[in-house]
Enzyme design. Structure first.
Site, PDB file in Angstrom:
ATOM      1  N   VAL A 197     -20.622   0.403  -2.510  1.00 46.63           N
ATOM      2  CA  VAL A 197     -20.814  -1.053  -2.601  1.00 46.63           C
ATOM      3  C   VAL A 197     -22.254  -1.437  -2.281  1.00 46.63           C
ATOM      4  O   VAL A 197     -22.888  -2.206  -3.019  1.00 46.63           O
ATOM      5  CB  VAL A 197     -19.847  -1.807  -1.649  1.00 46.63           C
ATOM      6  CG1 VAL A 197     -20.038  -3.311  -1.803  1.00 46.63           C
ATOM      7  CG2 VAL A 197     -18.402  -1.439  -1.917  1.00 46.63           C
TER       8      VAL A 197
ATOM      9  N   GLY B   8     -25.772   0.208   5.122  1.00 46.70           N
ATOM     10  CA  GLY B   8     -24.901   1.081   4.334  1.00 46.70           C
ATOM     11  C   GLY B   8     -25.183   0.983   2.852  1.00 46.70           C
ATOM     12  O   GLY B   8     -25.003  -0.077   2.243  1.00 46.70           O
TER      13      GLY B   8
ATOM     14  N   LYS C  87       0.852  -1.197   0.000  1.00 47.84           N
ATOM     15  CA  LYS C  87       0.000   0.000   0.000  1.00 47.84           C
ATOM     16  C   LYS C  87       0.879   1.235   0.000  1.00 47.84           C
ATOM     17  O   LYS C  87       1.898   1.288   0.701  1.00 47.84           O
ATOM     18  CB  LYS C  87      -0.861   0.014   1.270  1.00 47.84           C
ATOM     19  CG  LYS C  87      -2.121   0.815   1.120  1.00 47.84           C
ATOM     20  CD  LYS C  87      -3.161   0.019   0.358  1.00 47.84           C
ATOM     21  CE  LYS C  87      -4.469   0.716   0.194  1.00 47.84           C
ATOM     22  NZ  LYS C  87      -5.471  -0.124  -0.443  1.00 47.84           N
TER      23      LYS C  87
HETATM   24  P1  NAD Z   1     -19.091   4.450   1.120  1.00 49.00           P
HETATM   25  O1  NAD Z   1     -18.459   5.483   1.983  1.00 49.00           O
HETATM   26  O2  NAD Z   1     -19.390   4.778  -0.296  1.00 49.00           O
HETATM   27  O3  NAD Z   1     -20.463   3.961   1.796  1.00 49.00           O
HETATM   28  C1  NAD Z   1     -20.682   3.790   3.158  1.00 49.00           C
HETATM   29  C2  NAD Z   1     -22.157   4.016   3.427  1.00 49.00           C
HETATM   30  O4  NAD Z   1     -22.428   3.691   4.776  1.00 49.00           O
HETATM   31  C3  NAD Z   1     -22.576   5.472   3.221  1.00 49.00           C
HETATM   32  O5  NAD Z   1     -23.740   5.527   2.426  1.00 49.00           O
HETATM   33  C4  NAD Z   1     -22.853   5.966   4.637  1.00 49.00           C
HETATM   34  O6  NAD Z   1     -23.847   6.962   4.699  1.00 49.00           O
HETATM   35  C5  NAD Z   1     -23.287   4.674   5.302  1.00 49.00           C
HETATM   36  N1  NAD Z   1     -23.182   4.677   6.756  1.00 49.00           N
HETATM   37  C6  NAD Z   1     -22.258   5.277   7.530  1.00 49.00           C
HETATM   38  N2  NAD Z   1     -22.509   5.036   8.829  1.00 49.00           N
HETATM   39  C7  NAD Z   1     -23.605   4.247   8.873  1.00 49.00           C
HETATM   40  C8  NAD Z   1     -24.349   3.648   9.923  1.00 49.00           C
HETATM   41  N3  NAD Z   1     -24.032   3.821  11.192  1.00 49.00           N
HETATM   42  N4  NAD Z   1     -25.406   2.875   9.610  1.00 49.00           N
HETATM   43  C9  NAD Z   1     -25.778   2.700   8.314  1.00 49.00           C
HETATM   44  N5  NAD Z   1     -25.106   3.260   7.269  1.00 49.00           N
HETATM   45  C10 NAD Z   1     -24.035   4.014   7.547  1.00 49.00           C
HETATM   46  O7  NAD Z   1     -18.153   3.161   1.221  1.00 49.00           O
HETATM   47  P2  NAD Z   1     -18.085   1.936   0.208  1.00 49.00           P
HETATM   48  O8  NAD Z   1     -17.044   2.191  -0.811  1.00 49.00           O
HETATM   49  O9  NAD Z   1     -19.461   1.568  -0.217  1.00 49.00           O
HETATM   50  O10 NAD Z   1     -17.509   0.799   1.167  1.00 49.00           O
HETATM   51  C11 NAD Z   1     -18.299   0.224   2.181  1.00 49.00           C
HETATM   52  C12 NAD Z   1     -17.426  -0.665   3.060  1.00 49.00           C
HETATM   53  O11 NAD Z   1     -16.827  -1.682   2.256  1.00 49.00           O
HETATM   54  C13 NAD Z   1     -16.270   0.078   3.724  1.00 49.00           C
HETATM   55  O12 NAD Z   1     -16.020  -0.527   4.985  1.00 49.00           O
HETATM   56  C14 NAD Z   1     -15.100  -0.194   2.802  1.00 49.00           C
HETATM   57  O13 NAD Z   1     -13.844  -0.146   3.476  1.00 49.00           O
HETATM   58  C15 NAD Z   1     -15.394  -1.630   2.369  1.00 49.00           C
HETATM   59  N6  NAD Z   1     -14.792  -1.968   1.078  1.00 49.00           N
HETATM   60  C16 NAD Z   1     -15.120  -1.255  -0.029  1.00 49.00           C
HETATM   61  C17 NAD Z   1     -14.562  -1.596  -1.249  1.00 49.00           C
HETATM   62  C18 NAD Z   1     -14.938  -0.847  -2.505  1.00 49.00           C
HETATM   63  O14 NAD Z   1     -14.703  -1.360  -3.600  1.00 49.00           O
HETATM   64  N7  NAD Z   1     -15.534   0.338  -2.397  1.00 49.00           N
HETATM   65  C19 NAD Z   1     -13.654  -2.666  -1.341  1.00 49.00           C
HETATM   66  C20 NAD Z   1     -13.356  -3.392  -0.186  1.00 49.00           C
HETATM   67  C21 NAD Z   1     -13.934  -3.025   1.018  1.00 49.00           C
END
Ligand code: NAD
Length: 369
Positions: free
Chosen positions: A202, A198, A99
C-alpha cells in the site's frame, strides 16, 4: 459435557478454558456465528466467522496461513470478521463482515480437492458468507472454490486480482485530499508534505500516487530496497523508522503496523493530519480523543482502508472496476462529512465513525437469526 468430566484430564481442562475465553471474546465482539470444518482426506481445517448479517450476507477474505494453535486461528477469524463488519457498514455496503481462516498444513497434497472441499463448506452455509482472496489465496484458488459454490468472488472470470493494494491506496489518498481541503482549504496535493511509514504494497502505491499529484514525501521503512526504490522513483527523502513520528509535515500516513498512535507518539507528532492504511492504528480508542484535543485530524483506518473490500463487494454484485473506482472515490465525501461532524460536535472522528457503524449494524436485529 460437564465441567467435572472436563476437569478429569489436564488437557481437556486446557481446552475448556480456551473455548470459554474464545466465547467471551465472541460475546464482546457481538457475534454472530462461527463454523468449523475438519476434513481428514484433504487435510482441510477451516474456520468461518460470520460477524453480522444485518445489512446483508457476510463478505470477507479467505486466508491460508500456518497457525500455532486452532484457538489463535479462531481468534484471528473473529477479529478480522468484526473489522470487516465495521468497514462495510461505514462505507454503506450491503454486507456484514465475515472471514475464513484455513490453517495451512505442511503440505497440501491435492490442492484441487482441498479447495473444492472448502467450497463445499462455504456452500453449506447457504449464502451467509461470501468468500474472497486474502493472504495466501489468489483468483486461481477462487476458481477452484467456484466449482462447488456460487458464494465466491475474485475468480479470474469475475476479474479478480490478487493484490488489492492500489485500491486501498486510492481510498487513503482520497481521505488525505479531503483532510487537506478541510484543514487548509486546498483542492490539490501540490506541495503537500506527507510522511509515510511503511513502503510495502500500500505504502509504495500511495507514494507513487501522491508523487504524481505533486506531493513531497518523507518515507521510513526497515527495508532498504523499498527505500531506495522510493527515492529513485518518487524523489522521496528518507527518515529512520524511529524518527518518522517527529517529521514536520502536513500528513503522517501509517502504512506498516498497528498501534503506532499511542501516548508516546502523539506527543511527538508534528503534523495536522493522520491518514494511513494500517489496521488498528490507535493503540486504544482514547488516543483518537487525544489527537482531536491536539487539533490533529484523524482519518479512521477502517473507513479509509476499505478499497479492497469495496472492490470485492462490487465484483460479487457483477460490477466492474469502473464502479469500484467510483465507489472508492466516494470515501472522500464520507470522510469529509465525518471531519465536519467531528468539528461541530467536538468529538473524535474515530468515536463518531464507530458509533455510525454500530448503529447500522444493529438497525434491524432480525437479520442476525
Ligand atoms: P506490507 O507487508 O506489504 O508492507 C508493510 C511495510 O512496512 C513493509 O515494507 C515493511 O518493511 C514496513 N515496515 C515494517 N515495520 C516497519 C517499521 N517499524 N517502520 C517502518 N516500516 C516498517 O503490507 P501492506 O499490504 O502494504 O499493508 C500495510 C498496512 O495496511 C497493514 O497494516 C495492513 O494490514 C493494512 N491494510 C492493507 C490492505 C491492502 O490492501 N494491502 C488493506 C487494508 C489494510
Amino acid at each position: 459435557m460437564s465441567k467435572a468430566l472436563i476437569n478429569r484430564s489436564k488437557n481437556h481442562h486446557v481446552h475448556y478454558t480456551v473455548c470459554d475465553s474464545l466465547m467471551r471474546y465472541a460475546k464482546i465482539l457481538g457475534f454472530g456465528d462461527m463454523h468449523i470444518k475438519l476434513d481428514k482426506a484433504t487435510g482441510l481445517v477451516a474456520i468461518i466467522s460470520v460477524h453480522n448479517l444485518t445489512r446483508g450476507p457476510a463478505i470477507g477474505g479467505c486466508r491460508l496461513l500456518p497457525y500455532d494453535t486452532v484457538d489463535r486461528a479462531m481468534e484471528d477469524s473473529m477479529r478480522l470478521a468484526y473489522m470487516m463488519s465495521f468497514k462495510a457498514a461505514i462505507n454503506n455496503l450491503n454486507h456484514g463482515g465475515g472471514k475464513a481462516v484455513l490453517i495451512k498444513p505442511k503440505v497440501i497434497k491435492d490442492p484441487q480437492a482441498y479447495f473444492e472441499k472448502f467450497g463445499e463448506f462455504v456452500n453449506e452455509l447457504g449464502g451467509r458468507y461470501i468468500t474472497a482472496v486474502d493472504s495466501g489465496t489468489s483468483p486461481h484458488e477462487m476458481d477452484i472454490i467456484a466449482r462447488r459454490t456460487s458464494f465466491v468472488t475474485c475468480t479470474t472470470k469475475q476479474g479478480g486480482d490478487s493484490d488489492p493494494s492500489p485500491l486501498t491506496a486510492l481510498g487513503v489518498r482520497r481521505a488525505i485530499e479531503a483532510a487537506i481541503q478541510f484543514k487548509q482549504g486546498k483542492d490539490s496535493l501540490e506541495g503537500v508534505h506527507v510522511a509515510i511509514q511503511g513502503l510495502g504494497h500500500v505504502g509504495m502505491s500511495l507514494a507513487e500516487d501522491l508523487h504524481q499529484r505533486g506531493a513531497r514525501l518523507t518515507v521510513a521503512d526497515i527495508s532498504h530496497t523499498n527505500l531506495e526504490r522510493c527515492v529513485a522513483k518518487f524523489n522521496a527523502k528518507i527518515c529512520s523508522p524511529t524518527d518518522i513520528y517527529d517529521v514536520k509535515a502536513d500528513v503522517f500516513s501509517p502504512c506498516a503496523l498497528g498501534a503506532v498512535i499511542n501516548r508516546n507518539t502523539i506527543k511527538r507528532l508534528n503534523v495536522s493530519i493522520v491518514a494511513g492504511s494500517a489496521n488498528n492504528q490507535l493503540a486504544h480508542n482514547q488516543y483518537g480523543t487525544l489527537l482531536h484535543e491536539r487539533g490533529i485530524l484523524y482519518a479512521p483506518d477502517f473507513l479509509i482502508n476499505a478499497g479492497g473490500l469495496i472492490h470485492v463487494a462490487v465484483i460479487y454484485d457483477k460490477g466492474d472496476l469502473h464502479r469500484s473506482l467510483k465507489q472508492i472515490n466516494g470515501i472522500y465525501q464520507i470522510v469529509y462529512d465525518l471531519y465536519e461532524r467531528s468539528a461541530s460536535e467536538g468529538r473524535a472522528t474515530n468515536l463518531i465513525a464507530e458509533e455510525i457503524a454500530r448503529q447500522r449494524l444493529t438497525a434491524h436485529t432480525h437479520g442476525n437469526g
